[in-house]
Design an enzyme around this catalytic site. Sequence first.
Site, mmCIF file in Angstrom:
data_model
loop_
_atom_site.group_PDB
_atom_site.id
_atom_site.type_symbol
_atom_site.label_atom_id
_atom_site.label_comp_id
_atom_site.label_asym_id
_atom_site.label_seq_id
_atom_site.Cartn_x
_atom_site.Cartn_y
_atom_site.Cartn_z
ATOM 1 N N ASP A 88 -27.887 -58.648 50.215
ATOM 2 C CA ASP A 88 -27.882 -58.873 48.770
ATOM 3 C C ASP A 88 -28.614 -60.179 48.471
ATOM 4 O OD1 ASP A 88 -26.257 -56.661 48.553
ATOM 5 O OD2 ASP A 88 -24.525 -57.726 47.759
ATOM 6 N N HIS A 144 -27.737 -57.163 57.446
ATOM 7 C CA HIS A 144 -27.743 -55.881 58.148
ATOM 8 C C HIS A 144 -29.151 -55.538 58.635
ATOM 9 C CE1 HIS A 144 -23.634 -54.277 56.730
ATOM 10 N NE2 HIS A 144 -23.710 -55.538 56.324
ATOM 11 N N SER A 247 -27.601 -68.370 52.934
ATOM 12 C CA SER A 247 -28.897 -69.030 52.939
ATOM 13 C C SER A 247 -29.991 -68.015 52.720
ATOM 14 C CB SER A 247 -29.113 -69.790 54.246
ATOM 15 O OG SER A 247 -30.317 -70.511 54.188
#
Length: 280
Positions: A88, A144, A247
């Site tokens: 995200d 991921h 980050s």
Amino acid sequence: MSPLTALTYVLPHRLLSSLARRLAYSTSPAIKQRLIDAVIAKFGVDMAEAADPDPNHYPSFNAFFTRALKPGARIADPDPRALLMPADGRISQLGKIEDGRIFQAKGQSFTVEELLGDAEAARPYRDGLFATVYLSPRDYHRVHMPWTGTLRDTMHVPGRLFSVGPDAVASVPRVFARNERLACHFDTDFGPMCQVMVGALLVSGVETVWGGVEIPPYGHGIRYRDHRNRDIQVERFAEMARFNYGSTVIVLLPPGVADFAPGLQAESPVKLGQRLATLR
């Protein structure tokens, strides 16, 4: 350059990040709940997406920050040729790697070799593609896999811990190639793929699914780890690593294997699992 970004040139990055880490892992109810409530209120964190939506259930701020999502909160693009967005956040930049250089912001760039800390590791990506994804404090902070890959090796490259917010990215030269980072190299059925976990000020912890906590300790020299004899395969859409704090993750692809999804550009908000690129 803002005064705050200018100040980070002289701040003791690692000391501040170590102190922040102590707070993040504190199980003191007063400390952890104050931090959790403050982040939810300031950044509008959507707890309805979390596997455990109750902010009071998390034993520490870091447990909240690295929270799992409930099943179905993110879905992988169903096209079997789609490489997936790894996290995200929002796109900081993406595009073609030009003669070994990655575009950071107007007037700023850095080389793949500088980013990875190794000329041989950089060679396959010289004219390839890159995507830089910034994770804000409100985002899900696990990274991921865009595509199924077998872990080849990792490179922990020591460095500073500048902020990677928009002002720092626009004004600090080579910021992603200067910050502490962990480059994770995979072999896939289309060739090599690399995901680089970049640390930042107060945001410097990296943990992988195969090795646990990788950063800290902070490095004083490049640390190479060969994983080829371990047969570690991480499936498309599976968790690869997480930021203890968040980050930036940078995806590197070799030339000629894929095209970016239409409409993706700098500042595009993105979600884990959506299409990053399509294999040719």
